[in-house]
Design a protein around this motif. Structure first.
Motif, PDB file in Angstrom:
ATOM      1  N   ARG A   1      -6.621  16.901  -0.106  1.00  0.00           N
ATOM      2  CA  ARG A   1      -6.167  15.559  -0.451  1.00  0.00           C
ATOM      3  C   ARG A   1      -5.791  15.422  -1.925  1.00  0.00           C
TER       4      ARG A   1
ATOM      5  N   TYR B   1      -7.823  14.394  -5.614  1.00  0.00           N
ATOM      6  CA  TYR B   1      -8.759  13.455  -4.990  1.00  0.00           C
ATOM      7  C   TYR B   1      -9.881  13.084  -5.960  1.00  0.00           C
TER       8      TYR B   1
ATOM      9  N   SER C   1       0.830  -1.209   0.000  1.00  0.00           N
ATOM     10  CA  SER C   1       0.000   0.000   0.000  1.00  0.00           C
ATOM     11  C   SER C   1       0.862   1.256   0.000  1.00  0.00           C
TER      12      SER C   1
ATOM     13  N   GLN D   1       0.523   3.689  -3.401  1.00  0.00           N
ATOM     14  CA  GLN D   1      -0.217   4.954  -3.267  1.00  0.00           C
ATOM     15  C   GLN D   1       0.147   5.695  -1.992  1.00  0.00           C
ATOM     16  N   GLN D   2       0.217   7.014  -2.095  1.00  0.00           N
ATOM     17  CA  GLN D   2       0.427   7.882  -0.937  1.00  0.00           C
ATOM     18  C   GLN D   2      -0.554   9.047  -1.050  1.00  0.00           C
ATOM     19  N   GLU D   3      -0.693   9.816   0.026  1.00  0.00           N
ATOM     20  CA  GLU D   3      -1.633  10.938   0.031  1.00  0.00           C
ATOM     21  C   GLU D   3      -0.940  12.228   0.471  1.00  0.00           C
TER      22      GLU D   3
ATOM     23  N   TYR E   1      -3.357  12.360  -4.499  1.00  0.00           N
ATOM     24  CA  TYR E   1      -2.771  11.021  -4.484  1.00  0.00           C
ATOM     25  C   TYR E   1      -1.543  10.958  -5.383  1.00  0.00           C
ATOM     26  N   THR E   2      -0.520  10.259  -4.918  1.00  0.00           N
ATOM     27  CA  THR E   2       0.571   9.857  -5.785  1.00  0.00           C
ATOM     28  C   THR E   2       0.446   8.354  -5.983  1.00  0.00           C
ATOM     29  N   ALA E   3       0.628   7.904  -7.214  1.00  0.00           N
ATOM     30  CA  ALA E   3       0.476   6.485  -7.526  1.00  0.00           C
ATOM     31  C   ALA E   3       1.681   5.997  -8.315  1.00  0.00           C
TER      32      ALA E   3
ATOM     33  N   THR F   1       6.244   8.485  -9.461  1.00  0.00           N
ATOM     34  CA  THR F   1       4.792   8.358  -9.368  1.00  0.00           C
ATOM     35  C   THR F   1       4.095   9.422 -10.193  1.00  0.00           C
TER      36      THR F   1
END
Length: 728
Positions: free
Chosen positions: A144, A171, A120, A124-126, A146-148, A166
């Motif tokens: 918010r 959001y 996790s 993904q990070q937030e 996201y980095t993926a 990433t």
């Protein structure tokens, strides 16, 4: 010489090159700090390795179980190299890279701790999205984002941190970075180009866009640069008179690399080797203290990542060598600025460069197909392509003597022009057997021989064919290559998609054979794209007039050029090719136009400060010295006073005139800034900064630079061009 200048120059002259030894062959250390295919084979399970490779090669999704295996193995590999932290490394729309470091360290109770990194955390990070440019997509209180993980770009170690490339999205799903649209554009061109390739080779399953950038930059002594507020805050000199010697002798270009610069380059290249950045070429550029670094071509997404990473590394390594790197497109007036030529091509998974001719008529027809479609794409979207290279800094470079003009044109050389003319002249409709044979022998068959003599360059062309690739020369040195590469791949993808529809229609409805249908469509494309082809001098006024007749855009400033990004055609293009939604396109326009405003605003503030708080007080101080001198002359030569003090009085008057003009223009600039700041419409505000505020910079600079020639060098407060450019 002012005390600050004296000590800065003394310190810079005493600086010695940092000794850099290369103890291993570059091939032995290449990619040593990269979790590349070799590393993955050692650390990943068979299933995990297959999952990652399928994601890289075919874009298949990695499930969470595989992600857990990859993260565990990636952690073990990183820990074995002394890594303590990890970060999602991304490219927000600030033009720089971003990272937030987290330790592998986790507590598990009872005073115990472990190193932990799960799937996790990899996937993904937030990060907080509210403080990055969003163009109105996100409100400040909606933080918010996201980095993926992008598995197509390998993780790497820099220092003691594991960096995971990433994407960065809001959001609500909109892209807030350069990478996301680029990946979509690359997917679009892959799909469209692969479909066209099947006309020629049914075995082609994938087409990859490749990029080779050429990074130009200046190396300035760090101590000297620190004495210049304009360099520190804007990356360029806002004033400064040209040195007596500049680049007019052409003695720096390809000359012997200065020892300090060479030591810097050696350490930089070692860092690049460890990080898998395949740098190959280094040399002196045209201007004094200007250099260039270029790599071997790579897949476009990876190449963009490597260039973004390189620019960060260059600054860090430079600091260790007491240098400051200047990436600004025009850091010094009167000498060449810096660009970042983007060399672009398309290649198949069968090993064929689609912009290189082959040994058979069929392979040459394939070359012509992609060659002509690219020209057609640029012709249709020239204003959009121009918009991708727009910035406050690149505006200073475009159209200057070292850079292409703001008018987009395509240079293909005399011989290839003749090839297209011959192809255009073939009879429309069905080809007779004789025409087919003649065409293959006279046009298609001779392309390899033609290209042997078609490697000449037109440095005034913004988009030139250079043998087996197109070189987008107008890209600025500070730019993230992701923007121009996104647009170029998108417009070519759209063009190839349309081309296939037209060819298939001729085959299905008109009963033409495949070759005949392709030739018929290409011939019409040649006719439709003639206006974009130009072989002459792009700097001349004649071309500007001719380009206007041809209907080509000539957007000389960023506010004018950026409008093309939000035209109906551009927004429809991005939507159709699924590269950007209308919301994302509009947001990027807002971000870029606001960035332009802020850059000009900052430069205006810095210039006003330097002019009033550095230049004017120094000029007044010197003027007072002259006045005291005149008073003394009057006491000594009372009857001949006017005669002996004529030059001093004239000098005092000149200084007064320049001081008056500086103060008047700074006041005018401040008032124009206030008016511009009161404008709510961002487009009108940008125009006010461009056409009302910015023109006053040159007026202020003119009088400051004149004072530099008049005021005693002993008290001049700013390090001069001769010191910045010739201290090595």
């Amino acid at each position: 010489m002012s005390t600050l200048r004296f000590h800065a120059i003394k310190k810079s002259l005493s600086a010695k090159p940092v000794t850099v030894e290369e103890k291993e062959r570059r091939s032995a250390i290449f990619g040593k700090h990269v979790f590349n295919e070799d590393s993955m084979r050692q650390y990943l399970t068979k299933d995990a390795f297959a999952g990652v490779m399928n994601a890289i090669r075919y874009g298949k999704k990695i499930d969470r179980a595989i992600a857990d295996q990859v993260s565990s193995s990636m952690k073990d590999w990183a820990l074995s190299k002394g890594v303590t932290h990890y970060t999602h490394w991304f490219q927000p729309l600030t033009g720089t890279t971003a990272e937030k470091h987290d330790a592998f360290f986790e507590t598990i109770g009872d005073g115990m701790a472990i190193e932990k990194f799960g799937g996790s955390q990899l996937v993904q990070q937030e990060p907080d999205a509210s403080s990055f440019p969003s163009g109105g997509i996100r409100n400040t209180f909606e933080a918010r984002g996201y980095t993926a993980w992008d598995p197509t770009s390998p993780a790497f170690i820099y220092g003691t941190t594991l960096c995971i490339p990433t994407i960065f999205v809001a959001y609500t799903g909109e892209a807030l970075d350069y990478k996301t649209p680029l990946l979509r554009a690359l997917q679009a061109v892959d799909s469209a180009a692969t479909a066209v390739c099947k006309y020629f080779d049914k075995n082609v399953k994938k087409v990859t866009s490749s990029l080779g950038w050429e990074q130009e930059y200046f190396l300035i002594d760090k101590t000297l640069a620190a004495t210049r507020p304009d360099i520190a805050l804007t990356g360029r000199t806002l004033l400064g008179h040209s040195a007596a010697k500049g680049q007019q002798l052409d003695d720096h270009y390809f000359g012997s690399i200065p020892s300090r610069a060479l030591s810097y380059m050696r350490e930089l290249e070692t860092e690049c080797m460890l990080l898998g950045i395949p740098v190959k070429t280094r040399h002196n550029e045209v201007a004094p203290n200007q250099f260039e670094l270029a790599p071997i071509f790579e897949e476009a997404n990876l190449a963009v990542d490597h260039n973004s990473l390189l620019m960060d590394i260059m600054g860090r390594v430079a600091s260790r060598h007491n240098f400051k790197v200047l990436f600004h497109e025009k850091p010094f007036a009167g000498i060449n600025g810096s660009g970042k030529h983007n060399n672009w091509s398309l290649s198949t998974d069968t090993g064929v460069n689609l912009l290189a001719p082959g040994k058979t008529p069929m392979s040459n027809l394939q070359f012509l197909t992609f060659f002509i479609n690219t020209i057609k794409a640029v012709n249709k979207h020239e204003a959009l392509l121009r918009a991708t290279i727009s910035s406050a800094s690149n505006d200073h470079r475009l159209g200057a003597n070292e850079a292409p003009p703001a008018i987009i044109s395509v240079f293909i050389g005399e011989q290839l022009t003749k090839v297209l003319e011959e192809l255009e002249g073939v009879t429309k409709g069905k080809l007779s057997p004789q025409e087919k044979t003649e065409l293959k022998l006279n046009v298609v068959g001779k392309i390899p021989d033609v290209l042997l003599d078609n490697t000449d360059r037109n440095r005034t062309s913004p988009f030139a064919f250079t043998g087996n690739k197109f070189e987008f020369r107008a890209v600025g040195s500070t730019a993230n290559c992701g923007d121009p590469m996104t647009v170029l791949n998108t417009i070519v993808a759209k063009q190839l998609k349309d081309f296939k529809m037209e060819v298939d229609k001729l085959i299905d409805e008109k009963g033409l054979k495949k070759d005949e249908a392709i030739f018929n469509v290409l011939r019409e494309y040649i006719k439709a794209s003639k206006r974009i082809l130009f072989e002459g001098n792009g700097y001349g006024e004649a071309w500007e007039k001719e380009a206007k007749k041809r209907g080509l855009s000539n957007n000389k400033t960023t506010p004018e050029a950026l409008k093309a990004k939000i035209s109906k055609d551009s927004m429809a293009l991005f939507e159709e090719m699924q590269v950007m939604s209308n919301i994302e396109t509009q947001a990027r326009y807002e971000i870029e136009i606001e960035a332009y405003i802020m850059h000009v605003q900052i430069e205006g503030r810095v210039l006003g400060d330097i002019a009033r708080n550095h230049i004017v007080p120094t000029a007044v101080r010197y003027q007072n010295t002259l006045i005291e001198n005149v008073k003394g002359l009057k006491e000594i030569f009372d009857d001949k006073f006017k005669e002996v003090s004529k030059e001093q009085l004239n000098l005092i008057e000149q200084i007064s005139n320049h001081i008056e003009n500086i103060n008047a223009n700074v006041t005018k600039m401040i008032n124009e800034r206030k008016k511009a700041n009161a404008i709510e419409d961002v487009e009108k505000k940008a125009q006010a900064y461009c056409f009302k505020v910015k023109p006053l910079f040159e007026d202020i600079r003119y009088h400051c630079d004149k004072l530099e020639l008049l005021v005693d060098d002993e008290i001049w407060p700013l390090t001069k061009y001769r010191e910045l450019l010739f201290t090595r």
